[in-house]
Motif scaffolding. Structure first.
Motif, PDB file in Angstrom:
ATOM      1  N   HIS A 135       0.843  -1.207   0.000  1.00 50.98           N
ATOM      2  CA  HIS A 135       0.000   0.000   0.000  1.00 50.98           C
ATOM      3  C   HIS A 135       0.875   1.253   0.000  1.00 50.98           C
ATOM      4  N   ALA A 136       1.851   1.296   0.892  1.00 49.77           N
ATOM      5  CA  ALA A 136       2.728   2.465   0.987  1.00 49.77           C
ATOM      6  C   ALA A 136       3.521   2.659  -0.303  1.00 49.77           C
ATOM      7  N   GLY A 137       4.052   1.582  -0.855  1.00 42.24           N
ATOM      8  CA  GLY A 137       4.816   1.688  -2.095  1.00 42.24           C
ATOM      9  C   GLY A 137       3.970   2.190  -3.259  1.00 42.24           C
ATOM     10  N   MET A 138       2.755   1.684  -3.365  1.00 44.65           N
ATOM     11  CA  MET A 138       1.874   2.133  -4.449  1.00 44.65           C
ATOM     12  C   MET A 138       1.468   3.594  -4.263  1.00 44.65           C
ATOM     13  N   MET A 139       1.254   4.002  -3.018  1.00 47.13           N
ATOM     14  CA  MET A 139       0.891   5.397  -2.750  1.00 47.13           C
ATOM     15  C   MET A 139       2.061   6.332  -3.059  1.00 47.13           C
ATOM     16  N   ILE A 140       3.262   5.923  -2.725  1.00 45.78           N
ATOM     17  CA  ILE A 140       4.438   6.743  -3.029  1.00 45.78           C
ATOM     18  C   ILE A 140       4.601   6.882  -4.534  1.00 45.78           C
ATOM     19  N   ALA A 141       4.540   5.759  -5.245  1.00 47.66           N
ATOM     20  CA  ALA A 141       4.684   5.797  -6.705  1.00 47.66           C
ATOM     21  C   ALA A 141       3.574   6.627  -7.342  1.00 47.66           C
ATOM     22  N   GLY A 142       2.356   6.451  -6.876  1.00 47.53           N
ATOM     23  CA  GLY A 142       1.242   7.235  -7.411  1.00 47.53           C
ATOM     24  C   GLY A 142       1.387   8.716  -7.130  1.00 47.53           C
ATOM     25  N   GLY A 143       1.832   9.063  -5.922  1.00 52.68           N
ATOM     26  CA  GLY A 143       2.037  10.474  -5.579  1.00 52.68           C
ATOM     27  C   GLY A 143       3.119  11.119  -6.425  1.00 52.68           C
ATOM     28  N   LEU A 144       4.206  10.384  -6.668  1.00 48.68           N
ATOM     29  CA  LEU A 144       5.279  10.928  -7.504  1.00 48.68           C
ATOM     30  C   LEU A 144       4.831  11.081  -8.956  1.00 48.68           C
ATOM     31  N   LEU A 145       4.083  10.100  -9.472  1.00 42.42           N
ATOM     32  CA  LEU A 145       3.551  10.221 -10.838  1.00 42.42           C
ATOM     33  C   LEU A 145       2.551  11.372 -10.945  1.00 42.42           C
ATOM     34  N   LEU A 146       1.757  11.555  -9.914  1.00 40.00           N
ATOM     35  CA  LEU A 146       0.791  12.660  -9.910  1.00 40.00           C
ATOM     36  C   LEU A 146       1.520  14.004  -9.915  1.00 40.00           C
ATOM     37  N   ALA A 147       2.570  14.119  -9.120  1.00 41.05           N
ATOM     38  CA  ALA A 147       3.366  15.349  -9.120  1.00 41.05           C
ATOM     39  C   ALA A 147       3.986  15.583 -10.495  1.00 41.05           C
ATOM     40  N   ALA A 148       4.478  14.510 -11.115  1.00 49.61           N
ATOM     41  CA  ALA A 148       5.067  14.637 -12.449  1.00 49.61           C
ATOM     42  C   ALA A 148       4.019  15.065 -13.480  1.00 49.61           C
ATOM     43  N   ALA A 149       2.792  14.596 -13.335  1.00 49.71           N
ATOM     44  CA  ALA A 149       1.716  15.000 -14.255  1.00 49.71           C
ATOM     45  C   ALA A 149       1.432  16.497 -14.127  1.00 49.71           C
ATOM     46  N   HIS A 150       1.371  16.996 -12.890  1.00 51.14           N
ATOM     47  CA  HIS A 150       1.156  18.432 -12.691  1.00 51.14           C
ATOM     48  C   HIS A 150       2.324  19.242 -13.239  1.00 51.14           C
ATOM     49  N   LEU A 151       3.542  18.788 -12.995  1.00 53.71           N
ATOM     50  CA  LEU A 151       4.724  19.490 -13.488  1.00 53.71           C
ATOM     51  C   LEU A 151       4.733  19.507 -15.019  1.00 53.71           C
ATOM     52  N   THR A 152       4.410  18.391 -15.633  1.00 55.50           N
ATOM     53  CA  THR A 152       4.344  18.320 -17.094  1.00 55.50           C
ATOM     54  C   THR A 152       3.268  19.251 -17.632  1.00 55.50           C
ATOM     55  N   ASN A 153       2.119  19.283 -16.977  1.00 52.86           N
ATOM     56  CA  ASN A 153       1.041  20.177 -17.402  1.00 52.86           C
ATOM     57  C   ASN A 153       1.467  21.637 -17.297  1.00 52.86           C
ATOM     58  N   MET A 154       2.176  21.979 -16.217  1.00 50.45           N
ATOM     59  CA  MET A 154       2.659  23.359 -16.073  1.00 50.45           C
ATOM     60  C   MET A 154       3.623  23.719 -17.203  1.00 50.45           C
ATOM     61  N   ARG A 155       4.524  22.806 -17.507  1.00 52.54           N
ATOM     62  CA  ARG A 155       5.508  23.077 -18.568  1.00 52.54           C
ATOM     63  C   ARG A 155       4.850  23.184 -19.931  1.00 52.54           C
ATOM     64  N   LEU A 156       3.918  22.290 -20.231  1.00 50.13           N
ATOM     65  CA  LEU A 156       3.219  22.352 -21.520  1.00 50.13           C
ATOM     66  C   LEU A 156       2.407  23.640 -21.647  1.00 50.13           C
ATOM     67  N   THR A 157       1.761  24.044 -20.565  1.00 50.45           N
ATOM     68  CA  THR A 157       0.982  25.283 -20.575  1.00 50.45           C
ATOM     69  C   THR A 157       1.903  26.482 -20.781  1.00 50.45           C
ATOM     70  N   HIS A 158       3.045  26.478 -20.107  1.00 54.83           N
ATOM     71  CA  HIS A 158       4.007  27.576 -20.252  1.00 54.83           C
ATOM     72  C   HIS A 158       4.543  27.636 -21.680  1.00 54.83           C
ATOM     73  N   LEU A 159       4.914  26.495 -22.241  1.00 59.20           N
ATOM     74  CA  LEU A 159       5.421  26.459 -23.617  1.00 59.20           C
ATOM     75  C   LEU A 159       4.362  26.947 -24.602  1.00 59.20           C
ATOM     76  N   SER A 160       3.126  26.542 -24.366  1.00 56.30           N
ATOM     77  CA  SER A 160       2.036  26.974 -25.236  1.00 56.30           C
ATOM     78  C   SER A 160       1.837  28.488 -25.181  1.00 56.30           C
ATOM     79  N   ALA A 161       1.948  29.046 -23.970  1.00 54.11           N
ATOM     80  CA  ALA A 161       1.770  30.491 -23.816  1.00 54.11           C
ATOM     81  C   ALA A 161       2.918  31.269 -24.460  1.00 54.11           C
TER      82      ALA A 161
END
Length: 138
Positions: free
Chosen positions: A108-134
């Motif tokens: 459970h802890a391992g899956m939550m850690i991996a999911g949290g890191l992937l979720l953070a990466a998704a937000h970071l990627t979205n921020m970068r794509l939005t910035h590049l688009s702007a």
């Protein structure tokens, strides 16, 4: 002169920070659960707060990535978000959601850690794509 931060950028930054805090929390929780009884402490009914956090994180990520996609039309952030939410939802609402110790708690802890890191990466990627688009449209 820099542009003011948009609400989408603020939401993505909040999502990124919350996801990183979630991953740190999930990494520290097994150790905390092991140490608390040494001091005569327990966490009582607070162990299932992760379910509320996962629902909130899902709503926030879905909203910010949808708005971001409308601006940049990139799917890379979604490619990170969907596995992240799959891990988080399975770990939080699936059969391994256990705080009793044993291999289920570690999985459970391992899956939550991996999911949290992937979720953070998704937000970071979205921020970068939005910035590049702007910057490309300016």
């Amino acid at each position: 002169m820099s542009r003011p931060i948009s609400r989408l950028q603020q939401a993505d930054r909040m999502g990124f920070a919350a996801s990183m805090l979630c991953a740190i929390h999930c990494a520290a929780m097994p150790l905390l659960l092991a140490i608390l009884p040494t001091f005569g402490l327990g966490i009582g009914g607070w162990v299932d707060i992760d379910q509320a956090v996962v629902v909130f994180a899902t709503l926030l990520a879905g909203m910010t990535l949808t708005i971001g996609w409308r601006r940049h039309r990139g799917y890379r952030a979604w490619g990170l978000l969907l596995p992240a939410l799959s891990l988080l939802w399975f770990a939080t609402f699936g059969p391994i959601h256990s705080h009793d110790g044993g291999w289920e708690a570690w999985l459970h802890a391992g899956m939550m850690i991996a999911g949290g890191l992937l979720l953070a990466a998704a937000h970071l990627t979205n921020m970068r794509l939005t910035h590049l688009s702007a910057t490309e449209s300016a």
